[in-house]
Design a protein around this motif. Structure first.
Motif, mmCIF file in Angstrom:
data_model
loop_
_atom_site.group_PDB
_atom_site.id
_atom_site.type_symbol
_atom_site.label_atom_id
_atom_site.label_comp_id
_atom_site.label_asym_id
_atom_site.label_seq_id
_atom_site.Cartn_x
_atom_site.Cartn_y
_atom_site.Cartn_z
ATOM 1 N N GLY A 1 -1.326 -6.401 -8.863
ATOM 2 C CA GLY A 1 -0.377 -5.415 -9.361
ATOM 3 C C GLY A 1 -0.247 -5.484 -10.862
ATOM 4 N N ILE A 2 0.290 -4.400 -11.423
ATOM 5 C CA ILE A 2 0.463 -4.329 -12.873
ATOM 6 C C ILE A 2 1.780 -3.639 -13.189
ATOM 7 N N LEU A 3 2.491 -4.186 -14.146
ATOM 8 C CA LEU A 3 3.800 -3.690 -14.548
ATOM 9 C C LEU A 3 3.689 -3.100 -15.950
ATOM 10 N N ARG A 4 4.157 -1.842 -16.109
ATOM 11 C CA ARG A 4 4.029 -1.164 -17.397
ATOM 12 C C ARG A 4 5.325 -0.460 -17.789
ATOM 13 N N ASN A 5 5.519 -0.271 -19.092
ATOM 14 C CA ASN A 5 6.751 0.354 -19.585
ATOM 15 C C ASN A 5 6.556 1.851 -19.826
ATOM 16 N N HIS A 6 7.553 2.479 -20.457
ATOM 17 C CA HIS A 6 7.548 3.938 -20.641
ATOM 18 C C HIS A 6 6.480 4.406 -21.637
ATOM 19 N N LEU A 7 5.914 3.478 -22.385
ATOM 20 C CA LEU A 7 4.824 3.821 -23.302
ATOM 21 C C LEU A 7 3.456 3.618 -22.647
ATOM 22 N N GLY A 8 3.461 3.134 -21.436
ATOM 23 C CA GLY A 8 2.202 2.839 -20.743
ATOM 24 C C GLY A 8 1.637 1.487 -21.101
ATOM 25 N N GLN A 9 2.420 0.696 -21.845
ATOM 26 C CA GLN A 9 1.962 -0.633 -22.263
ATOM 27 C C GLN A 9 2.178 -1.639 -21.132
ATOM 28 N N MET A 10 1.210 -2.522 -20.966
ATOM 29 C CA MET A 10 1.306 -3.530 -19.927
ATOM 30 C C MET A 10 2.334 -4.590 -20.277
ATOM 31 N N ILE A 11 3.209 -4.878 -19.323
ATOM 32 C CA ILE A 11 4.180 -5.954 -19.485
ATOM 33 C C ILE A 11 3.621 -7.235 -18.880
ATOM 34 N N LYS A 12 3.130 -7.112 -17.662
ATOM 35 C CA LYS A 12 2.559 -8.258 -16.973
ATOM 36 C C LYS A 12 1.738 -7.748 -15.795
ATOM 37 N N ALA A 13 0.793 -8.569 -15.356
ATOM 38 C CA ALA A 13 -0.032 -8.231 -14.197
ATOM 39 C C ALA A 13 -0.265 -9.502 -13.392
ATOM 40 N N PHE A 14 -0.714 -9.323 -12.151
ATOM 41 C CA PHE A 14 -0.976 -10.484 -11.294
ATOM 42 C C PHE A 14 -2.074 -10.166 -10.297
ATOM 43 N N ASP A 15 -2.681 -11.193 -9.777
ATOM 44 C CA ASP A 15 -3.561 -11.069 -8.614
ATOM 45 C C ASP A 15 -3.562 -12.402 -7.877
ATOM 46 N N GLY A 16 -3.981 -12.373 -6.621
ATOM 47 C CA GLY A 16 -3.977 -13.598 -5.850
ATOM 48 C C GLY A 16 -4.467 -13.411 -4.436
ATOM 49 N N PRO A 17 -4.734 -14.509 -3.738
ATOM 50 C CA PRO A 17 -5.243 -14.457 -2.371
ATOM 51 C C PRO A 17 -4.117 -14.196 -1.368
ATOM 52 N N VAL A 18 -4.491 -13.642 -0.226
ATOM 53 C CA VAL A 18 -3.533 -13.359 0.841
ATOM 54 C C VAL A 18 -4.077 -13.915 2.157
ATOM 55 N N LYS A 19 -3.235 -14.619 2.886
ATOM 56 C CA LYS A 19 -3.622 -15.078 4.218
ATOM 57 C C LYS A 19 -3.394 -13.934 5.202
ATOM 58 N N GLY A 20 -4.454 -13.428 5.759
ATOM 59 C CA GLY A 20 -4.345 -12.306 6.675
ATOM 60 C C GLY A 20 -5.690 -11.658 6.865
ATOM 61 N N ASN A 21 -5.738 -10.746 7.811
ATOM 62 C CA ASN A 21 -7.015 -10.097 8.123
ATOM 63 C C ASN A 21 -6.916 -8.579 8.106
ATOM 64 N N SER A 22 -6.096 -8.056 7.195
ATOM 65 C CA SER A 22 -5.996 -6.600 7.078
ATOM 66 C C SER A 22 -5.542 -6.234 5.675
ATOM 67 N N ALA A 23 -5.901 -5.006 5.271
ATOM 68 C CA ALA A 23 -5.481 -4.517 3.957
ATOM 69 C C ALA A 23 -3.978 -4.273 3.935
ATOM 70 N N LEU A 24 -3.384 -3.924 5.085
ATOM 71 C CA LEU A 24 -1.938 -3.659 5.137
ATOM 72 C C LEU A 24 -1.136 -4.905 4.796
ATOM 73 N N ILE A 25 -1.532 -6.046 5.361
ATOM 74 C CA ILE A 25 -0.843 -7.295 5.031
ATOM 75 C C ILE A 25 -0.954 -7.569 3.534
ATOM 76 N N ALA A 26 -2.137 -7.350 2.992
ATOM 77 C CA ALA A 26 -2.347 -7.563 1.555
ATOM 78 C C ALA A 26 -1.480 -6.612 0.729
ATOM 79 N N GLU A 27 -1.353 -5.349 1.172
ATOM 80 C CA GLU A 27 -0.506 -4.378 0.473
ATOM 81 C C GLU A 27 0.942 -4.851 0.453
ATOM 82 N N LEU A 28 1.448 -5.282 1.596
ATOM 83 C CA LEU A 28 2.832 -5.734 1.688
ATOM 84 C C LEU A 28 3.071 -6.964 0.822
ATOM 85 N N LYS A 29 2.141 -7.910 0.860
ATOM 86 C CA LYS A 29 2.262 -9.116 0.033
ATOM 87 C C LYS A 29 2.266 -8.772 -1.456
ATOM 88 N N GLY A 30 1.440 -7.785 -1.810
ATOM 89 C CA GLY A 30 1.384 -7.377 -3.211
ATOM 90 C C GLY A 30 2.695 -6.791 -3.694
#
Length: 224
Positions: free
Chosen positions: A81-110
């Motif tokens: 995920g990525i967090l941005r302000n009203h100017l479109g500038q990035m505030i912070k972003a993240f990525d990481g592994p998810v325990k699960g076997n579906s994209a839906l679980i990964a979406e919810l975790k994100g």
């Protein structure tokens, strides 16, 4: 002047014209569903590519925008995920592994991780944007009927209940930053957070395109 006879006669004429190659299937463009009315069979189906433009939009000045995504490649899952302000500038972003076997679980975790990141940074007016319509349904619906992901959905709703938020859908083409982060997250052993100076180059490039307001092209398949 009996109407059914007139209609039948016209249908027979059109069928004869079609069989004589005077009327071609291209003449029915956009009206392929009427072929059978003229007893015409074995019509070639034409798949047309329809193009639309997808834009990522900046939030208002009093809001921050969180784009998240999940990925599952058949073996491992990840989110980003990525967090941005009203100017479109990035505030912070993240990525990481998810325990699960579906994209839906990964979406919810994100989303859950992204909301937590916003809270830790002191933001409470959050515009969440995802490319999975099912997520919108879970958030906007009062029920928690998905037994497999009951606890994840409940946690997500509890986290949101303490904040001012809105959520919207964006096509995957416009969610490129979060999508790229989620794919990287599949191959990590733990979560990572980024600022503007250390974010992966591909994500930084996509974020610049979003900030500049450049659209993405999405192709739709249409039957004619």
């Amino acid at each position: 002047m009996y109407a059914p006879c007139i209609i039948s006669s016209i249908c027979d004429k059109i069928k004869l014209f079609y069989e004589a190659n005077i009327i071609k299937h291209q003449n029915f463009k956009g009206w392929w569903h009427v072929y059978h009315a003229f007893s015409i069979v074995n019509i070639p189906v034409v798949i047309e590519k329809r193009v639309c433009m997808v834009n990522w939009f900046k939030p208002d000045s009093s809001w921050i925008k969180l784009n998240t995504d999940g990925s599952y490649n058949g073996k491992v899952a990840g989110c980003g995920g990525i967090l941005r302000n009203h100017l479109g500038q990035m505030i912070k972003a993240f990525d990481g592994p998810v325990k699960g076997n579906s994209a839906l679980i990964a979406e919810l975790k994100g989303i859950i991780y992204g909301i937590s990141m916003c809270i830790n940074l002191g933001y409470n007016r959050i515009w969440i944007e995802v490319d999975a319509m099912l997520i919108l349904h879970y958030i906007n619906n009062n029920s928690l009927f998905n037994a497999e992901n009951y606890y994840l959905i409940r946690q997500m709703k509890q986290d949101l209940s303490n904040n001012n938020y809105k959520i919207s859908h964006i096509y995957r083409e416009g969610n490129g930053c979060a999508d790229a982060l989620a794919k990287v997250g599949c191959n990590l052993l733990e979560y990572a957070e980024f600022s503007d100076h250390d974010i992966p180059k591909v994500v930084k490039g996509l974020a610049r395109l979003d900030r500049a307001g450049l659209p993405y092209i999405r192709n739709h398949d249409g039957i004619t």
